[in-house]
Design a protein around this motif. Structure first.
Motif, PDB file in Angstrom:
ATOM      1  N   THR A   1      49.337  14.098  48.909  1.00  0.00           N
ATOM      2  CA  THR A   1      50.662  13.559  49.232  1.00  0.00           C
ATOM      3  C   THR A   1      51.726  14.276  48.394  1.00  0.00           C
ATOM      4  O   THR A   1      52.743  14.734  48.925  1.00  0.00           O
ATOM      5  CB  THR A   1      50.722  12.041  48.985  1.00  0.00           C
ATOM      6  N   LEU A   2      51.479  14.381  47.089  1.00  0.00           N
ATOM      7  CA  LEU A   2      52.425  15.080  46.216  1.00  0.00           C
ATOM      8  C   LEU A   2      52.499  16.562  46.584  1.00  0.00           C
ATOM      9  O   LEU A   2      53.586  17.156  46.596  1.00  0.00           O
ATOM     10  CB  LEU A   2      52.026  14.913  44.753  1.00  0.00           C
ATOM     11  N   THR A   3      51.357  17.155  46.921  1.00  0.00           N
ATOM     12  CA  THR A   3      51.322  18.565  47.308  1.00  0.00           C
ATOM     13  C   THR A   3      52.149  18.802  48.568  1.00  0.00           C
ATOM     14  O   THR A   3      52.928  19.751  48.649  1.00  0.00           O
ATOM     15  CB  THR A   3      49.866  19.029  47.519  1.00  0.00           C
ATOM     16  N   LEU A   4      52.004  17.926  49.568  1.00  0.00           N
ATOM     17  CA  LEU A   4      52.762  18.042  50.811  1.00  0.00           C
ATOM     18  C   LEU A   4      54.267  17.969  50.532  1.00  0.00           C
ATOM     19  O   LEU A   4      55.047  18.792  51.018  1.00  0.00           O
ATOM     20  CB  LEU A   4      52.356  16.948  51.796  1.00  0.00           C
ATOM     21  N   LEU A   5      54.683  16.979  49.739  1.00  0.00           N
ATOM     22  CA  LEU A   5      56.101  16.821  49.419  1.00  0.00           C
ATOM     23  C   LEU A   5      56.632  18.023  48.639  1.00  0.00           C
ATOM     24  O   LEU A   5      57.758  18.467  48.858  1.00  0.00           O
ATOM     25  CB  LEU A   5      56.336  15.528  48.642  1.00  0.00           C
ATOM     26  N   GLN A   6      55.797  18.555  47.770  1.00  0.00           N
ATOM     27  CA  GLN A   6      56.193  19.720  46.982  1.00  0.00           C
ATOM     28  C   GLN A   6      56.277  20.966  47.878  1.00  0.00           C
ATOM     29  O   GLN A   6      57.225  21.742  47.779  1.00  0.00           O
ATOM     30  CB  GLN A   6      55.201  19.935  45.845  1.00  0.00           C
TER      31      GLN A   6
ATOM     32  N   ARG B   1      57.823  15.012  61.337  1.00  0.00           N
ATOM     33  CA  ARG B   1      58.071  13.742  60.652  1.00  0.00           C
ATOM     34  C   ARG B   1      56.965  13.501  59.639  1.00  0.00           C
ATOM     35  O   ARG B   1      55.796  13.756  59.912  1.00  0.00           O
ATOM     36  CB  ARG B   1      58.119  12.599  61.657  1.00  0.00           C
ATOM     37  N   LEU B   2      57.357  12.960  58.513  1.00  0.00           N
ATOM     38  CA  LEU B   2      56.382  12.637  57.482  1.00  0.00           C
ATOM     39  C   LEU B   2      55.733  11.297  57.807  1.00  0.00           C
ATOM     40  O   LEU B   2      56.414  10.385  58.293  1.00  0.00           O
ATOM     41  CB  LEU B   2      57.061  12.559  56.118  1.00  0.00           C
ATOM     42  N   PRO B   3      54.440  11.172  57.530  1.00  0.00           N
ATOM     43  CA  PRO B   3      53.782   9.877  57.728  1.00  0.00           C
ATOM     44  C   PRO B   3      54.457   8.800  56.870  1.00  0.00           C
ATOM     45  O   PRO B   3      55.034   9.078  55.818  1.00  0.00           O
ATOM     46  CB  PRO B   3      52.348  10.122  57.253  1.00  0.00           C
ATOM     47  N   ARG B   4      54.356   7.572  57.324  1.00  0.00           N
ATOM     48  CA  ARG B   4      55.017   6.442  56.645  1.00  0.00           C
ATOM     49  C   ARG B   4      54.643   6.350  55.158  1.00  0.00           C
ATOM     50  O   ARG B   4      55.503   6.142  54.310  1.00  0.00           O
ATOM     51  CB  ARG B   4      54.658   5.145  57.372  1.00  0.00           C
ATOM     52  N   ALA B   5      53.371   6.509  54.841  1.00  0.00           N
ATOM     53  CA  ALA B   5      52.930   6.408  53.439  1.00  0.00           C
ATOM     54  C   ALA B   5      53.560   7.506  52.589  1.00  0.00           C
ATOM     55  O   ALA B   5      53.931   7.279  51.428  1.00  0.00           O
ATOM     56  CB  ALA B   5      51.413   6.474  53.350  1.00  0.00           C
ATOM     57  N   VAL B   6      53.713   8.698  53.153  1.00  0.00           N
ATOM     58  CA  VAL B   6      54.324   9.811  52.424  1.00  0.00           C
ATOM     59  C   VAL B   6      55.817   9.533  52.212  1.00  0.00           C
ATOM     60  O   VAL B   6      56.354   9.773  51.133  1.00  0.00           O
ATOM     61  CB  VAL B   6      54.085  11.148  53.165  1.00  0.00           C
ATOM     62  N   LEU B   7      56.481   9.017  53.232  1.00  0.00           N
ATOM     63  CA  LEU B   7      57.897   8.645  53.097  1.00  0.00           C
ATOM     64  C   LEU B   7      58.084   7.570  52.031  1.00  0.00           C
ATOM     65  O   LEU B   7      59.054   7.592  51.264  1.00  0.00           O
ATOM     66  CB  LEU B   7      58.449   8.142  54.431  1.00  0.00           C
ATOM     67  N   GLU B   8      57.159   6.634  51.987  1.00  0.00           N
ATOM     68  CA  GLU B   8      57.216   5.571  50.974  1.00  0.00           C
ATOM     69  C   GLU B   8      57.161   6.175  49.575  1.00  0.00           C
ATOM     70  O   GLU B   8      57.936   5.798  48.691  1.00  0.00           O
ATOM     71  CB  GLU B   8      56.053   4.605  51.187  1.00  0.00           C
TER      72      GLU B   8
END
Length: 174
Positions: free
Chosen positions: A120-125, A85-92
């Motif tokens: 955060t952007l790196t994780l999502l990417q 699960r992604l942390p709340r801030a990352v999901l936001e």
């Protein structure tokens, strides 16, 4: 045996079963031929799989088999481990990108009124949920970010339009 002599419904079922992601209309036409009515074939596949442990669903720009919704919870209990699960801030941040895409990091920071860590952007990417879609034509030329087909697949969406009710408050001018 050529694809034209094969049962197009069975061939479609095999293609959907074998594929690791959504099967596009282009792929179906390539497999079945130009003269085959794709909508009719998909309708027949849906009819044949009704009541089974999986179903045909439209995801992004294609179709794939997914576990029947009523069985999903039972399977979760026996499968190895649920996806991280992604942390709340990352999901936001991900939802902001989905709502405002293409969007720059400074625009996200402005909306959130908080600094956006590069990690955060790196994780999502790295998870394939977002991608760079170019640079904005403003001083500094910041990168523009948008969601990917993997984003749609991960969250079981056919298109971003399905998120509209959820994202309504995130849209609009910065």
């Amino acid at each position: 045996m050529t694809s034209s002599s094969l049962d197009p419904v069975r061939l479609t079922e095999a293609l959907l079963f074998q594929s690791s992601g959504p099967v596009s209309r282009t792929t179906l036409v390539r497999a079945l031929g130009e003269d085959v009515e794709i909508a009719q074939i998909l309708s027949e596949v849906t009819r044949r799989t009704k009541g089974m442990g999986f179903e045909l669903v439209a995801v992004g720009n294609g179709w794939m088999f997914r576990t029947a919704p009523d069985l999903a919870e039972s399977l979760r209990a026996v499968l190895e481990k649920p996806p991280e699960r992604l942390p709340r801030a990352v999901l936001e941040v991900l939802l902001l990108i989905a709502a405002r895409q293409p969007v720059t990091r400074p625009e996200i920071e402005s909306f959130r009124d908080a600094v956006l860590p590069q990690k955060t952007l790196t994780l999502l990417q790295e998870k394939g949920l977002i991608r760079s879609v170019g640079r904005k034509s403003v001083p500094g030329q910041p990168q523009l970010w948008a969601t990917t087909e993997t984003f749609l697949l991960t969250y079981g969406l056919r298109s971003l339009a399905e998120l509209d009710p959820l994202l309504e408050g995130l849209k609009g001018p910065l």
